[in-house]
Design a protein around this motif. Sequence first.
Motif, PDB file in Angstrom:
ATOM      1  N   TYR A   1     -37.352   8.808  77.018  1.00  0.00           N
ATOM      2  CA  TYR A   1     -38.325   9.202  77.920  1.00  0.00           C
ATOM      3  C   TYR A   1     -39.443   8.709  78.008  1.00  0.00           C
ATOM      4  N   ALA A   2     -39.929   7.694  78.959  1.00  0.00           N
ATOM      5  CA  ALA A   2     -41.217   7.179  78.878  1.00  0.00           C
ATOM      6  C   ALA A   2     -41.652   6.578  77.345  1.00  0.00           C
ATOM      7  N   GLY A   3     -40.771   6.315  76.502  1.00  0.00           N
ATOM      8  CA  GLY A   3     -41.171   5.676  75.137  1.00  0.00           C
ATOM      9  C   GLY A   3     -41.378   6.825  74.323  1.00  0.00           C
ATOM     10  N   LYS A   4     -41.158   8.131  74.607  1.00  0.00           N
ATOM     11  CA  LYS A   4     -41.598   9.336  73.699  1.00  0.00           C
ATOM     12  C   LYS A   4     -40.402   9.604  73.061  1.00  0.00           C
TER      13      LYS A   4
ATOM     14  N   LEU B   1     -37.577  12.823  68.256  1.00  0.00           N
ATOM     15  CA  LEU B   1     -37.029  14.061  68.563  1.00  0.00           C
ATOM     16  C   LEU B   1     -37.532  14.862  69.728  1.00  0.00           C
ATOM     17  N   PRO B   2     -36.656  15.092  70.643  1.00  0.00           N
ATOM     18  CA  PRO B   2     -37.072  15.806  71.927  1.00  0.00           C
ATOM     19  C   PRO B   2     -37.835  17.237  71.533  1.00  0.00           C
ATOM     20  N   PRO B   3     -38.672  17.630  72.430  1.00  0.00           N
ATOM     21  CA  PRO B   3     -39.224  19.038  72.160  1.00  0.00           C
ATOM     22  C   PRO B   3     -38.028  19.974  72.756  1.00  0.00           C
TER      23      PRO B   3
ATOM     24  N   VAL C   1     -33.869  22.146  79.303  1.00  0.00           N
ATOM     25  CA  VAL C   1     -32.260  21.762  79.243  1.00  0.00           C
ATOM     26  C   VAL C   1     -31.875  20.242  78.918  1.00  0.00           C
ATOM     27  N   ASP C   2     -32.763  19.348  79.505  1.00  0.00           N
ATOM     28  CA  ASP C   2     -32.415  18.020  79.158  1.00  0.00           C
ATOM     29  C   ASP C   2     -32.685  17.587  77.746  1.00  0.00           C
ATOM     30  N   TYR C   3     -33.724  18.461  77.176  1.00  0.00           N
ATOM     31  CA  TYR C   3     -34.101  17.946  75.639  1.00  0.00           C
ATOM     32  C   TYR C   3     -33.379  18.623  74.699  1.00  0.00           C
ATOM     33  N   ASN C   4     -33.142  20.218  74.979  1.00  0.00           N
ATOM     34  CA  ASN C   4     -32.430  21.028  74.132  1.00  0.00           C
ATOM     35  C   ASN C   4     -31.125  20.384  73.687  1.00  0.00           C
TER      36      ASN C   4
END
Length: 368
Positions: A53-56, A100-102, A106-109
């Motif tokens: 996601y946006a390089g993050k 690692l996503p925050p 829902v899209d991150y978890n």
Amino acid sequence: MFRKSFLLFLTVCSFQLLAAQDNPLKSFPKGSTPKEVGKRLADHFVGSRHDLYAGKWMHYASVCAWNGALDYALKTNDKKLIKQLENKFEPFFTYEKSLLPPMNHVDYNMFGSLALKLYQINKDERYKELGLKYADTQWEVPANAKAEEKAWANKGYSWQTRLWIDDMYMITVVQGEAYKVTGDKKYLDRAAKEMVMYLDELQRPNGLFYHAPDVPYYWARGDGWMAVGMPDLMRMMPEDHPDRPRIMEGYLKMMKSLKEHQQPSGMWNQLIDEPTFWAETSGTAMFAYAFIVGVQEGWLDAAEYAPAARKAWLAMIPFIDERNNVTEICIGTGKKNDKQYYYDRPRNPGDLHGQAPYLWCAAALLGK
């Protein structure tokens, strides 16, 4: 001697032909077998860079493809591929930890589903601990939650609830994997309760789902998340689970409608009910997967749905290019109340939104 060998050859060929006719999901022409196609796509994924996601941080589409590649590797007992997929994850514990996503969407978890799937393979407690954090925080209301988020939680739903049909894959996949790992029924019940509410709120009389309540279009990949989420969840549910009949009702209703809207080519279009729209591969693969699982589990009439699933699979294969990129994949798409907007969406070869469900189909076709 030659005559006997030739007769034996003809007998074997006849049995293979009859087997294909009796079970259309068991025999495919060379080059289109699930083992061949799955290997091409899984190896391609292993060698690819992370989709971010946006390089993050990790994108959910990458997680979906990763899960699919793992399912394929397990079905084929490809130990080398399993190890490669595990090695690809290992840096998340060290120098790629920042990716690692925050744990706030829902899209991150749903990233936790991947860690939990890997834990079931390697039994490394680090994977279990990480995955369960993503599953648990989906129900643990943060201090800065909005009033609407707290209201969902007070009703027993995830505070991340937003009534987007995508959620019925994103939420159910991580809660489902947590249930498999722990055996704790709370995870299964969470997913089931959420699914029933989404069905009650969002399913249309024809069995399909608008992209959003205020956007009356049946976008293929949007509906695809529901088509995949329901059978995957039901596979985990005991026959006597109180929410199972409602989910089965919604699933069967959707499958009937999808069968009616399958194009003569075997594909489904970017907007499901628009015959002049272009054939879209990610949605087609998701619907094919839902048919395959339904036939295997005995929920769908094999005589009716197995040929439809086979037709879809064979129609999907020519959309894989020489670089093993699936083509004609609609890019990530937000809602918009404009039919032309959906027709004009760019198509991105190799987009993991499409690579993933192709892998799901390959793994599913290799058997339960």
